[in-house]
Design a protein around this motif. Structure first.
Motif, PDB file in Angstrom:
ATOM      1  N   LEU A  28      50.956 -16.889 -11.361  1.00 20.27           N
ATOM      2  CA  LEU A  28      50.043 -17.627 -12.226  1.00 20.27           C
ATOM      3  C   LEU A  28      50.527 -17.638 -13.672  1.00 20.27           C
ATOM      4  O   LEU A  28      50.492 -18.673 -14.341  1.00 20.27           O
ATOM      5  CB  LEU A  28      48.645 -17.013 -12.133  1.00 20.27           C
ATOM      6  N   ILE A  29      51.000 -16.503 -14.155  1.00 16.86           N
ATOM      7  CA  ILE A  29      51.434 -16.406 -15.552  1.00 16.86           C
ATOM      8  C   ILE A  29      52.619 -17.326 -15.817  1.00 16.86           C
ATOM      9  O   ILE A  29      52.725 -17.917 -16.889  1.00 16.86           O
ATOM     10  CB  ILE A  29      51.736 -14.935 -15.951  1.00 16.86           C
ATOM     11  N   VAL A  30      53.497 -17.490 -14.850  1.00 18.38           N
ATOM     12  CA  VAL A  30      54.649 -18.379 -15.014  1.00 18.38           C
ATOM     13  C   VAL A  30      54.183 -19.836 -15.016  1.00 18.38           C
ATOM     14  O   VAL A  30      54.633 -20.638 -15.846  1.00 18.38           O
ATOM     15  CB  VAL A  30      55.711 -18.134 -13.917  1.00 18.38           C
TER      16      VAL A  30
ATOM     17  N   LEU B 209      47.453 -27.945  -7.285  1.00 23.73           N
ATOM     18  CA  LEU B 209      47.901 -26.800  -6.483  1.00 23.73           C
ATOM     19  C   LEU B 209      46.704 -25.943  -6.078  1.00 23.73           C
ATOM     20  O   LEU B 209      45.884 -25.576  -6.925  1.00 23.73           O
ATOM     21  CB  LEU B 209      48.851 -25.908  -7.293  1.00 23.73           C
ATOM     22  N   SER B 210      46.631 -25.601  -4.821  1.00 24.79           N
ATOM     23  CA  SER B 210      45.512 -24.762  -4.360  1.00 24.79           C
ATOM     24  C   SER B 210      45.549 -23.377  -5.009  1.00 24.79           C
ATOM     25  O   SER B 210      44.514 -22.740  -5.180  1.00 24.79           O
ATOM     26  CB  SER B 210      45.528 -24.642  -2.836  1.00 24.79           C
ATOM     27  N   GLU B 211      46.740 -22.922  -5.385  1.00 31.13           N
ATOM     28  CA  GLU B 211      46.879 -21.604  -6.030  1.00 31.13           C
ATOM     29  C   GLU B 211      46.242 -21.570  -7.416  1.00 31.13           C
ATOM     30  O   GLU B 211      46.086 -20.501  -8.005  1.00 31.13           O
ATOM     31  CB  GLU B 211      48.360 -21.207  -6.152  1.00 31.13           C
ATOM     32  N   ASN B 212      45.897 -22.725  -7.962  1.00 30.83           N
ATOM     33  CA  ASN B 212      45.283 -22.771  -9.286  1.00 30.83           C
ATOM     34  C   ASN B 212      43.759 -22.669  -9.221  1.00 30.83           C
ATOM     35  O   ASN B 212      43.074 -22.897 -10.208  1.00 30.83           O
ATOM     36  CB  ASN B 212      45.709 -24.046 -10.022  1.00 30.83           C
TER      37      ASN B 212
ATOM     38  N   PRO C  98      38.228 -23.098 -10.747  1.00 36.02           N
ATOM     39  CA  PRO C  98      39.517 -23.320 -11.403  1.00 36.02           C
ATOM     40  C   PRO C  98      39.939 -22.106 -12.225  1.00 36.02           C
ATOM     41  O   PRO C  98      39.111 -21.460 -12.863  1.00 36.02           O
ATOM     42  CB  PRO C  98      39.258 -24.526 -12.298  1.00 36.02           C
ATOM     43  N   MET C  99      41.238 -21.818 -12.186  1.00 31.14           N
ATOM     44  CA  MET C  99      41.783 -20.727 -12.991  1.00 31.14           C
ATOM     45  C   MET C  99      42.267 -21.290 -14.330  1.00 31.14           C
ATOM     46  O   MET C  99      42.393 -22.504 -14.493  1.00 31.14           O
ATOM     47  CB  MET C  99      42.907 -20.043 -12.224  1.00 31.14           C
ATOM     48  N   PHE C 100      42.548 -20.419 -15.280  1.00 26.77           N
ATOM     49  CA  PHE C 100      42.876 -20.837 -16.639  1.00 26.77           C
ATOM     50  C   PHE C 100      44.097 -21.745 -16.726  1.00 26.77           C
ATOM     51  O   PHE C 100      44.244 -22.501 -17.677  1.00 26.77           O
ATOM     52  CB  PHE C 100      43.046 -19.617 -17.557  1.00 26.77           C
ATOM     53  N   VAL C 101      44.966 -21.717 -15.721  1.00 25.12           N
ATOM     54  CA  VAL C 101      46.150 -22.569 -15.751  1.00 25.12           C
ATOM     55  C   VAL C 101      45.760 -24.052 -15.762  1.00 25.12           C
ATOM     56  O   VAL C 101      46.449 -24.882 -16.348  1.00 25.12           O
ATOM     57  CB  VAL C 101      47.119 -22.228 -14.591  1.00 25.12           C
TER      58      VAL C 101
END
Length: 192
Positions: free
Chosen positions: A108-110, A140-143, A149-152
């Protein structure tokens, strides 16, 4: 007598013998040797050396590992961040590939750092292609975590705003409207 004076000077702190430090190993040789592992986090010394190196040397290092089928995903996350940072303003194709891979990284950080860098890289260009790539990364499902929703995703919206252009603004508004959290963030961005 001389020995006694010497010890007295040392004891009083007037003369402090210093040990000569050995020269640091030639880091360029280390990076090009078998002992360097891309899967190990960067040491402070290696990070500083890498960041201060010439871009041509970094390019040859990237090509060296690429020829051995190593891509950004194969490096330790600290090295992945370093690659994103040094490629942020470099428009060569090899750096463009690194930046693209960073948007879809497993960490996530990348992904977040790359989204920030993407916005700076294309700042004010109104580049539609850059916006479309960010749209793909946004989905992206990882987001998302537990449906939220994540901060990305906010970083991606911020990058779209920085890139500018009517099409990217429409795209940002459309992407943001998918969740209340992102909609609120997008609305706040428009006030700035």
């Amino acid at each position: 007598m001389l020995k006694l004076v010497f010890y007295l000077m040392v004891a009083l702190g007037i003369f402090v013998p210093t040990r000569l430090k050995a020269h640091p190993p030639n880091l360029k040789e280390k990076f090009n040797s078998q002992s360097f592992s891309i899967r190990q986090p960067a040491s402070k010394e290696d990070w500083l050396f890498f960041m201060q190196s010439e871009q041509n040397w970094r390019k040859s290092l990237w090509k060296f590992f690429s020829k051995r089928n190593h891509q950004l995903k194969d490096w330790s996350w600290t090295w992945r961040l370093a690659w994103i940072r040094v490629c942020e303003h470099d428009e060569d194709q090899w750096c463009s590939r690194i930046m693209y891979q960073g948007l879809f990284d497993r960490a996530l950080i990348v992904r977040a750092k790359t989204a920030n860098s993407w916005g700076r890289r294309f700042y004010g260009t109104k580049n539609k292609k850059a916006g479309k790539i960010l749209e793909k990364a946004f989905h992206l499902s990882e987001n998302n975590r537990k449906g939220k929703p994540m901060f990305v995703k906010n970083r991606i919206l911020f990058a779209l705003k920085n890139i500018g252009g009517n099409s990217n603004q429409i795209l940002g508004k459309q992407l943001a409207s998918s969740r209340a959290e992102t909609q609120s963030y997008w609305n706040n961005l428009q006030k700035k």
